[in-house]
Design an enzyme around this catalytic site. Structure first.
Site, PDB file in Angstrom:
ATOM      1  N   GLU A   1      57.411  76.894  -8.974  1.00 20.95           N
ATOM      2  CA  GLU A   1      58.000  78.136  -8.473  1.00 20.95           C
ATOM      3  C   GLU A   1      59.184  77.912  -7.547  1.00 20.95           C
ATOM      4  O   GLU A   1      60.183  78.611  -7.626  1.00 20.95           O
ATOM      5  CB  GLU A   1      56.961  78.979  -7.708  1.00 20.95           C
ATOM      6  CG  GLU A   1      55.720  79.314  -8.489  1.00 20.95           C
ATOM      7  CD  GLU A   1      54.582  78.434  -8.055  1.00 20.95           C
ATOM      8  OE1 GLU A   1      54.739  77.191  -8.118  1.00 20.95           O
ATOM      9  OE2 GLU A   1      53.527  78.961  -7.662  1.00 20.95           O
TER      10      GLU A   1
ATOM     11  N   ASP B   1      46.223  79.569  -8.866  1.00 19.91           N
ATOM     12  CA  ASP B   1      45.477  80.807  -8.686  1.00 19.91           C
ATOM     13  C   ASP B   1      45.872  81.789  -9.786  1.00 19.91           C
ATOM     14  O   ASP B   1      46.634  81.442 -10.695  1.00 19.91           O
ATOM     15  CB  ASP B   1      45.724  81.401  -7.293  1.00 19.91           C
ATOM     16  CG  ASP B   1      47.204  81.648  -7.007  1.00 19.91           C
ATOM     17  OD1 ASP B   1      48.021  81.583  -7.951  1.00 19.91           O
ATOM     18  OD2 ASP B   1      47.549  81.911  -5.844  1.00 19.91           O
TER      19      ASP B   1
ATOM     20  N   GLU C   1      47.782  84.388  -9.691  1.00 23.18           N
ATOM     21  CA  GLU C   1      49.220  84.666  -9.663  1.00 23.18           C
ATOM     22  C   GLU C   1      49.984  83.543 -10.347  1.00 23.18           C
ATOM     23  O   GLU C   1      50.891  83.771 -11.145  1.00 23.18           O
ATOM     24  CB  GLU C   1      49.688  84.823  -8.212  1.00 23.18           C
ATOM     25  CG  GLU C   1      51.076  85.383  -8.055  1.00 23.18           C
ATOM     26  CD  GLU C   1      51.120  86.897  -8.128  1.00 23.18           C
ATOM     27  OE1 GLU C   1      52.208  87.435  -8.377  1.00 23.18           O
ATOM     28  OE2 GLU C   1      50.072  87.531  -7.950  1.00 23.18           O
TER      29      GLU C   1
ATOM     30  N   TYR D   1      46.068  73.525  -0.896  1.00 24.43           N
ATOM     31  CA  TYR D   1      46.490  74.870  -1.282  1.00 24.43           C
ATOM     32  C   TYR D   1      45.995  75.903  -0.282  1.00 24.43           C
ATOM     33  O   TYR D   1      44.834  75.865   0.144  1.00 24.43           O
ATOM     34  CB  TYR D   1      45.990  75.196  -2.680  1.00 24.43           C
ATOM     35  CG  TYR D   1      46.585  76.478  -3.235  1.00 24.43           C
ATOM     36  CD1 TYR D   1      47.955  76.660  -3.248  1.00 24.43           C
ATOM     37  CD2 TYR D   1      45.765  77.500  -3.705  1.00 24.43           C
ATOM     38  CE1 TYR D   1      48.501  77.839  -3.731  1.00 24.43           C
ATOM     39  CE2 TYR D   1      46.304  78.670  -4.200  1.00 24.43           C
ATOM     40  CZ  TYR D   1      47.686  78.830  -4.205  1.00 24.43           C
ATOM     41  OH  TYR D   1      48.222  79.994  -4.675  1.00 24.43           O
TER      42      TYR D   1
ATOM     43  N   ARG E   1      45.853  79.381  -0.368  1.00 24.20           N
ATOM     44  CA  ARG E   1      45.256  80.669  -0.734  1.00 24.20           C
ATOM     45  C   ARG E   1      43.878  80.404  -1.331  1.00 24.20           C
ATOM     46  O   ARG E   1      43.740  80.110  -2.508  1.00 24.20           O
ATOM     47  CB  ARG E   1      46.159  81.435  -1.708  1.00 24.20           C
ATOM     48  CG  ARG E   1      47.462  81.880  -1.053  1.00 24.20           C
ATOM     49  CD  ARG E   1      48.405  82.576  -2.006  1.00 24.20           C
ATOM     50  NE  ARG E   1      49.651  82.948  -1.325  1.00 24.20           N
ATOM     51  CZ  ARG E   1      50.697  82.149  -1.186  1.00 24.20           C
ATOM     52  NH1 ARG E   1      50.662  80.931  -1.707  1.00 24.20           N
ATOM     53  NH2 ARG E   1      51.781  82.548  -0.540  1.00 24.20           N
TER      54      ARG E   1
ATOM     55  N   HIS F   1      39.088  76.880  -5.228  1.00 32.84           N
ATOM     56  CA  HIS F   1      39.811  75.787  -4.590  1.00 32.84           C
ATOM     57  C   HIS F   1      39.057  75.308  -3.367  1.00 32.84           C
ATOM     58  O   HIS F   1      38.168  75.967  -2.868  1.00 32.84           O
ATOM     59  CB  HIS F   1      41.213  76.234  -4.170  1.00 32.84           C
ATOM     60  CG  HIS F   1      41.940  76.993  -5.225  1.00 32.84           C
ATOM     61  ND1 HIS F   1      42.352  76.417  -6.391  1.00 32.84           N
ATOM     62  CD2 HIS F   1      42.305  78.297  -5.304  1.00 32.84           C
ATOM     63  CE1 HIS F   1      42.945  77.327  -7.142  1.00 32.84           C
ATOM     64  NE2 HIS F   1      42.921  78.479  -6.506  1.00 32.84           N
TER      65      HIS F   1
END
Length: 709
Positions: free
Chosen positions: A20, A95, A97, A311, A313, A357
């Protein structure tokens, strides 16, 4: 698509990895080396159109995706790179998203869904190289869950927001599936505060002694004739105090116990946001922004660019076995083997934890915060230190306290004193969890006494108290409440709070979320006409349905259809029955110096301000200045309260910009006994009053806070 490794496990050339962000691309590119190109999509490349609903309700809620404005050139560049690559890997965040981003990229770039997705929980050399060896198919159940969320939010937002525009005479309004519930929680709490009527109550504290100053301690009256005491007024307190005079105070019981205090688990997204708010004063948005930087990778000198935390989130407190073993080894060497638990700790799951996670932890426990301090920005260092300390403490033995409870009888009256002494510090040598309330658990030693021992009551002190209303939500408290009620998910807390602040529904006052008049109006309208949408339990149920879609136990179209079948008629009814609401503008006595009109009070993100009612012809605005009753030490003008561009309160002179006096500390009217200038109240961590100091340069006067002994 062929494997990216030969038989010997060596890298083969000409592979493309798409992530990203450029920061993430830079870090991953360093680990993969030659033969790999790593490019960034800059987040989503496709989304629903902004100008229309973008959901075909009549055709099974089919979404209409378009290329996001500005992403055309990026896709063109990525398509060119795909053509030159033998292997393409999609490496968005692990995730829902991220899964959706990968699917959109595959659709836009003509990449197969099979064996193109790689996933990792931390951006380290071993994790990245391991992930490239194990590509998998894009998980369509995750994609469907994210798609369902996006469509649900679009159906709610793109129908309720226009309704508000039509019914309320304010611009920039919006409503959303999660933000509306958060707003209702804040409004409900404020109404509880406004309706609260304090009740008076009294306490009686006895200062007891064995006869020497060193054996003196305080005990509080708790029972009369074996019943819990309630003293409602001063008259009762005085009567009891009189009755106690002359009585013998005899130790009736002494209980000594050993108590364990266990460490807090490693951070989840929610608890990280809460603790960063309490201990660092960060907003949820700031916390996530800095945490993302730590996750994606920073240059730390000799080791180059590396991801410093896992990570960010996550709703899980689970930790990988190898990470726990590394922590145990580090703790044993750093603090001693006595601080290492016999078994790696396992923390219980709470509620509907997805557990996809690990918890948030440092990628390498041996990277101590102070080793990185010179390479990190101040706030990066502070947040990394918080994550590191929380994680290390979570892997240590509990603290052990020796506690003592002393009961002292005086005829029918029973007094109690409690104390504790740290026997073994355990995890507390590294970290202790913050608290939302202002009180702190303090150690207090008590003298050694024996049962039936007679004590001397040197003082009997009645104390007046009043019950307190619930506190307004801080960001930390709201995030905690949303999590406990199942409202939203880790990735939604920060943007939800940011949205209700930007819309002017809520303002921050002394770090507390306080609803505005507009916030009350919007919340009340939606509560009246859409009780399900603003109901926390209903919203939590929808989150559960999204989880079922990911687990393949529910179909996304069925979930949306069931929701819409009740939402649509409710919407039509509200369009007919919802009354129009006019929020009158508050007119001030301040005259606009540009056009002569009386300026009106407006509500912005950082509170109220003055604006000319002649907008757009006259665009004059100015802050509302609250005088604090002291003279400027530089020019003699009035000192007033102001707000910075980020909403932080400070104090400055009304003669600005001619006079440049400013201070972050709150001025008080009390004068400095040394030089005669005014004093300011200094604030410590969490806004705690830490004392008074003189505002005058060159004066070193300092004093304890008023009322502190």
């Amino acid at each position: 698509m062929s494997s990216n490794y030969n038989m010997e496990g060596n890298f083969m050339a000409n592979s493309l990895v798409i992530v990203e962000s450029p920061a993430k691309a830079k870090t991953i590119g360093k680990f993969l080396g030659k033969g790999y190109r790593v490019k960034a999509s800059l987040g989503h490349v496709r989304d629903l159109p902004k100008s229309q609903l973008g959901v075909d309700i009549e055709n099974n809620f089919t979404p209409k995706y378009i290329t996001i404005r500005g992403k055309g050139e990026i896709l063109k560049e990525l398509r060119a790179a795909v053509k030159k690559a033998d292997n393409v890997y999609l490496a968005a965040d692990p995730d829902r998203e991220g899964e959706a981003i990968c699917w959109h990229l595959a659709q836009s770039l003509g990449i197969p869904k099979e064996s193109t997705r790689i996933e990792f929980n931390e951006i380290t050399k071993d994790a990245i190289r391991s992930a490239v060896k194990r590509p998998r198919d894009i998980d369509m159940s995750r994609v469907d869950a994210q798609q369902a969320r996006r469509i649900l939010d679009r159906l709610v937002g793109y129908n309720l927001s226009p309704l508000l525009w039509q019914k309320v005479n304010k611009k920039g309004l919006s409503a959303g599936r999660v933000q509306t519930v958060a707003l209702r929680l804040i409004c409900k709490r404020q109404r509880e505060i406004d309706a609260f009527e304090p009740e008076e109550y009294w306490s009686i504290t006895a200062t007891l002694s064995k006869g020497t100053k060193k054996t003196t301690f305080d005990a509080e009256l708790i029972r009369v004739k074996n019943k819990k005491i309630k003293i409602s007024n001063e008259a009762q307190a005085k009567e009891i105090s009189e009755n106690l005079k002359g009585l013998d105070f005899i130790v009736s019981n002494v209980v000594e116990k050993e108590r364990k205090r266990t460490p807090a688990p490693p951070f989840t997204t929610s608890t990280l946001q809460q603790e960063a708010s309490r201990k660092l004063g960060f907003t949820a948005r700031k916390t996530m922004s800095i945490a993302q930087q730590l996750y994606e990778g920073l240059d730390i000198g000799a080791d180059g660019t590396v991801g410093l935390v896992t990570y960010i989130r996550t709703d899980s407190t689970r930790v990988a076995q190898e990470a726990q073993l590394a922590a145990a080894e580090y703790i044993g060497e750093k603090y001693g083997k006595g601080f290492v638990p016999n078994r790696p700790p396992v923390y219980k799951k709470k509620g509907s934890v997805q557990d996809a996670h690990e918890a948030i932890r440092p990628t390498s426990v041996i990277r101590e915060p102070d080793m990185l301090k010179s390479h990190l920005k101040r706030d990066q260092y502070r947040l990394y230190k918080l994550i590191w300390e929380r994680y290390v403490a979570s892997q240590m033995k509990p603290a052990i306290l020796d506690t003592v409870t002393i009961d002292v009888g005086a005829d029918d009256y029973l007094f109690r004193a409690t104390g504790s002494i740290m026997k073994f510090p355990g995890f507390t040598i590294v970290y202790t969890e913050g608290r939302d309330d202002e009180g702190e658990e303090k150690e207090k030693s008590l003298p050694q006494v024996k049962k039936d021992e007679k004590l001397i009551a040197t003082k009997l002190v009645p104390g007046q108290h009043f019950t307190k209303p619930p506190s307004p939500y801080t960001e930390a408290m709201l995030v905690k409440t949303m999590e406990e009620n199942g409202v939203g998910r880790p990735s939604t807390y920060a943007p939800t709070i940011d949205t209700i602040l930007r819309r002017g529904y809520v303002v921050l006052e002394k770090k507390r979320l306080v609803p505005t008049e507009l916030g009350f109006v919007v919340s009340d309208l939606l509560t009246q006409h859409f009780p399900d949408i603003v109901d926390a339990e209903f919203t939590a149920k929808m989150e559960s349905e999204l989880d079922k879609i990911e687990m393949e136990s529910a179909n996304w179209v069925d979930v949306i259809s069931e929701f819409y079948s009740s939402f649509a008629p409710t919407l039509e009814k509200a369009r007919e029955e919802m009354e129009e609401v006019t929020i009158p503008e508050e007119t001030s006595d301040v005259i606009c110096e540009k056009c002569g009109r009386n300026m009106v009070v407006k509500m912005g993100r950082y509170g109220k301000f003055l604006a000319c009612p002649g907008f757009p012809e006259c665009r004059n605005t100015k802050p509302i200045l609250r005088e604090v009753g002291v003279e400027c030490p530089l020019c003699g003008g009035s000192v007033v309260q102001r707000r910075s561009r980020r909403g932080r309160i400070f104090y400055g002179c009304t003669n600005y910009p001619e006079c440049t006096f400013t201070t972050w500390d709150e001025p008080i009217k009390e004068k400095c006994p040394k030089c005669g200038a005014f004093l300011v109240r200094s604030k410590g961590r969490g806004g705690k009053d830490v004392g008074l100091k003189c505002v005058s340069e060159g004066c070193d006067y300092r004093a304890e806070p008023p009322g502190k002994k």
